[in-house]
Design an enzyme around this catalytic site. Structure first.
Site, PDB file in Angstrom:
ATOM      1  CE  LYS A  34      -8.205  14.644 -40.436  1.00  0.00           C
ATOM      2  NZ  LYS A  34      -8.741  14.893 -42.114  1.00  0.00           N
TER       3      LYS A  34
ATOM      4  CG  ASP B  71     -16.987  16.989 -43.232  1.00  0.00           C
ATOM      5  OD1 ASP B  71     -16.221  18.048 -42.729  1.00  0.00           O
ATOM      6  OD2 ASP B  71     -16.222  16.358 -43.939  1.00  0.00           O
TER       7      ASP B  71
ATOM      8  CD  GLU C  36     -15.213  19.766 -47.704  1.00  0.00           C
ATOM      9  OE1 GLU C  36     -14.712  20.111 -46.716  1.00  0.00           O
ATOM     10  OE2 GLU C  36     -14.838  18.300 -48.121  1.00  0.00           O
TER      11      GLU C  36
ATOM     12  CD  GLU D 199     -11.685  12.692 -42.810  1.00  0.00           C
ATOM     13  OE1 GLU D 199     -10.865  13.788 -43.198  1.00  0.00           O
ATOM     14  OE2 GLU D 199     -12.685  12.690 -43.251  1.00  0.00           O
TER      15      GLU D 199
HETATM   16  C1  GCU Z   1     -13.450  16.952 -44.479  1.00  0.00           C
HETATM   17  C2  GCU Z   1     -12.873  17.354 -45.607  1.00  0.00           C
HETATM   18  C3  GCU Z   1     -11.467  16.910 -45.734  1.00  0.00           C
HETATM   19  C4  GCU Z   1     -10.731  17.369 -44.380  1.00  0.00           C
HETATM   20  C5  GCU Z   1     -11.722  16.813 -43.054  1.00  0.00           C
HETATM   21  C6  GCU Z   1     -11.048  17.435 -41.994  1.00  0.00           C
HETATM   22  O1  GCU Z   1     -14.004  15.630 -44.339  1.00  0.00           O
HETATM   23  O2  GCU Z   1     -13.546  16.864 -46.881  1.00  0.00           O
HETATM   24  O3  GCU Z   1     -10.667  17.315 -46.891  1.00  0.00           O
HETATM   25  O4  GCU Z   1      -9.562  16.755 -44.441  1.00  0.00           O
HETATM   26  O5  GCU Z   1     -12.802  17.365 -43.222  1.00  0.00           O
HETATM   27  O6  GCU Z   1     -11.729  18.454 -41.397  1.00  0.00           O
HETATM   28  O7  GCU Z   1     -10.000  17.095 -41.252  1.00  0.00           O
END
Ligand code: GCU
Length: 687
Positions: A290, A373, A401, A294
């Protein structure tokens, strides 16, 4: 007997049908393995244990000695002399690397089952298939199966942290980690491997994609000796171990000043690291990354492309047969709500489409099913029809989720199946998502399925007992996306609860209708979100409206939704013209996605003749009411289902009802106050 946890669909119950037992006994009272092989022996033991529980027999496993025409089950690899006696060339050619063949042969009135595969993993899959067939009382004398998985990669992603917590986990703590360490006991991990293998899974990433703190060090000798033990457990069940990595590891672990993928020092560091990993885990699967997502580091930090980043790692892994699974979940998570030009839905495509053809062959792009998402409903990500020269995996979220967090019953198989059946038109009609992710449409080697796990160390693994069906279904669809979900769900019910007609009928209804019901009382018409920020449970219509995450619905007193058409944000331009035209047109757009693609006045009339606002009210009242049907269907099964399971599910259904009412009231009140338009049916809108 184990009392810590149940074994879900592998909780073998004794077969009481004397007639059936008598018929099958000759086929199974001996087990022959035709070569001395540790993994095949484990598979045979698995069969033996299964037969012991189901039929109360104790077949002896005989190795290396198959006396001609003895009765029993013969297990071995294709190509072995003994196996070849039973198998024709045509049959042999039909079995793929991880596939298997099971057939019965009657020779001189002797009853024989032949179970053959090319690989050890094919054999373990075959053994579980055979056990399940026996539990479902299939007629052995006419057994003749050749099964091959359609997709090469069928991988479970764990979002487990090393402190034992699980990001978005709703069923207890990690079975792999606690207190910053890898757990010592491997027993539950082995049972987990058995569960996964019985659905056809072949890979597992055990740590969270957000790799922080101690987890950064998993790829070092600090943890590799223990990881090699875990890898061995999974290997017994045909499952390869993968790890999530932090792209800046050369800095954190290596003490380098950069993680620039083109820096020779960084390249060398990764080569050395990979080399070492393979000394501990010779069949290590590879890395899940990843990056630039984020707040995780990635190649953008150094002005490099995602192809530069992924290919650098891929080159290091290539000599050992490893792969890089690179996530496409890249978007600007710091968007100002006043900025109406940026559209998060467009981000993955904008970031990755220009890189089509630039990734090495052992790189796979892992793409969430929708552009946002894991909402209760989203359109299919346009990347699936957009990258013909790139290996692709579809990412599903088995963990719930945004779909009720395993308190609400929400069977996801129906949604997943719709997504897999979506025709992208990228190569003309028939270019289904399922053909892209199984690799066949573009003839690509590394394609497949990734599912974010819904299990933890709770007694029933998944919190909600019926959420086990989601794990089962993920594995089964990844094995064969052409199968009907109804079939898959039925099989799960029969294996889990036995063959009572009422049990089958009611639970099947509950599963197949639960996603629609959840959608109705939460955020229908492709609206999505409206959840509480952070933990994402429960209603909050403007929870994300004025924060940075780019998930706005922009409701005012007249209209709601984002215009994502070619005249709006231009998101629909990412689809092939067939879909672009449909999505662009408010009249043609599938209604269940209307508010995803369009900004719609509350007074707009839907196909049914209802106004949008009236639809919202009706949907929420109906959805919350339909939870009563779920409860009633379950109540009817009292006495027919294990009491513990019955009570656990009853309790959750009760919570679901309360929380569905909360959803109904909060969302309806929101729309009523925004619009001032009353419910035509005059129902009470809280408060
Ligand atoms: C969502 C989720 C996160 C996760 C992210 C991802 O946003 O809320 O907790 O890390 O997806 O898929 O990387």
């Amino acid at each position: 007997k184990n009392t810590q946890y149940t074994m879900c669909w592998l909780d073998y119950k004794r077969c009481e049908d004397e007639n059936y037992i008598n018929k099958v006994l000759p086929f199974i009272s001996n087990i022959y393995i035709v070569e001395n092989n540790y993994y095949i022996r484990n598979a045979a033991l698995e069969l033996k244990e299964g037969l012991r529980s189901v039929f109360g027999i104790d077949p002896i496993i005989q190795t290396n000695s198959y006396p001609d025409f003895k009765q029993g089950t013969v297990i071995g690899k294709l190509g072995n002399d003994v196996m070849e006696r039973f198998i024709s060339k045509t049959e042999r050619d039909k079995v793929a690397d991880e596939g298997f063949l099971i057939k019965s042969v009657t020779n001189d009135s002797k009853s024989i089952i032949v179970l053959a595969a090319k690989s050890e993993s094919g054999i373990i899959y075959g053994v579980f298939e055979l056990i399940n067939r026996l539990r479902l009382k299939s007629d052995l004398s006419s057994l003749n199966i050749i099964e091959n998985p359609k997709a090469a990669l069928r991988i479970i992603n764990h979002w487990d942290n090393m402190d034992g917590s699980i990001e978005r986990g709703y069923a207890g703590d990690s079975i792999f980690f606690s207190n910053g360490r890898i757990k010592k006991s491997l027993k539950r991990i082995k049972d987990y491997a058995r569960l996964l293998a019985s659905t056809g899974i072949n890979g597992i990433v055990i740590n969270n994609v957000n790799v922080r703190g101690k987890a950064v060090w998993l790829i070092t000798p600090k943890f590799l000796p223990q990881l090699s033990e875990i890898a061995e457990i999974f290997r017994l069940y045909g499952i390869k171990l993968y790890l999530s990595i932090n792209f800046a590891s050369p800095i954190y672990i290596g003490g380098l000043s950069t993680a620039d993928p083109l820096d020779p020092g960084v390249i060398r560091w990764w080569q050395d690291t990979v080399k070492m990993i393979y000394t501990y885990i010779p069949d290590f699967g590879g890395f899940l990354v990843k990056a630039d997502s984020e707040f995780n580091p990635g190649p953008y930090v150094y002005g490099r492309s995602h192809a530069d980043g992924a290919n650098m790692l891929a080159k290091a892994l290539l000599p050992y047969g490893g792969i890089v699974i690179w996530r496409a979940f890249v978007y600007n998570c710091l968007q100002d709500w006043r900025d109406t030009k940026t559209d998060r839905a467009k981000a993955a495509y904008d970031n990755f489409k220009p890189l089509d053809g630039k990734f090495l062959d052992n790189v796979v792009l892992q793409i969430k099913y929708g552009p946002m998402d894991f909402q209760v409903r989203e359109p299919v990500s346009p990347l699936f029809g957009g990258m013909e020269k790139t290996n692709q995996m579809i990412e599903f979220q088995i963990t719930q989720e945004y779909t009720g967090q395993q308190i609400h019953l929400c069977y996801l198989g129906t949604l997943w199946k719709e997504i897999l059946e979506f025709d992208t038109y990228c190569k003309g009609e028939g270019s289904y998502v399922k053909r892209i992710v199984d690799g066949s449409l573009f003839g690509r080697k590394y394609c497949g399925f990734a599912g974010v796990s819904n299990i933890g160390n709770s007694i029933n693994w998944t919190g909600h007992d019926l959420a086990q069906a989601n794990l089962w279904t993920f594995g089964r669809l990844a094995w064969d996306p052409d199968r009907s979900v109804e079939d898959i769900a039925k099989e799960w019910i029969l294996l889990t609860f036995g063959d009572d007609k009422k049990v089958l009928e009611n639970i099947l209804w509950m599963l197949l209708n639960s996603h629609r019901i959840y959608e109705k009382y939460t955020t229908p018409l492709g609206l999505g979100w409206m959840v509480n920020p952070g933990h994402h449970y429960g209603p909050n219509p403007e929870g994300y409206e004025y924060s940075k995450w780019g998930t706005y619905h922009r409701a005012d007193t007249k209209a709601i939704g984002v215009d994502r058409t070619s005249k709006g944000t231009g998101y629909t331009l990412q689809y092939h013209s067939h879909w672009q035209e449909i999505f662009d047109d408010m009249e043609k757009c599938p209604e269940e996605l209307l508010l995803f693609f369009h900004r719609v006045p509350y007074t707009h009339r839907l196909k049914s003749g209802k106004t949008l606002i009236q639809f919202m009210y009706d949907s929420h009242f109906e959805g919350a009411d339909e939870v009563d049907v779920l409860i009633q269907k379950w109540e009817e099964l009292k006495g027919k289902i294990d009491e513990n399971i019955f009570n656990r599910v009853s309790e959750r259904l009760k919570m679901q009802k309360e929380h569905a009412i909360e959803w109904r009231d909060v969302i309806n009140t929101y729309f009523y106050r925004k619009t001032g338009i009353p419910d035509e049916k005059g129902r009470v809108i809280y408060p």
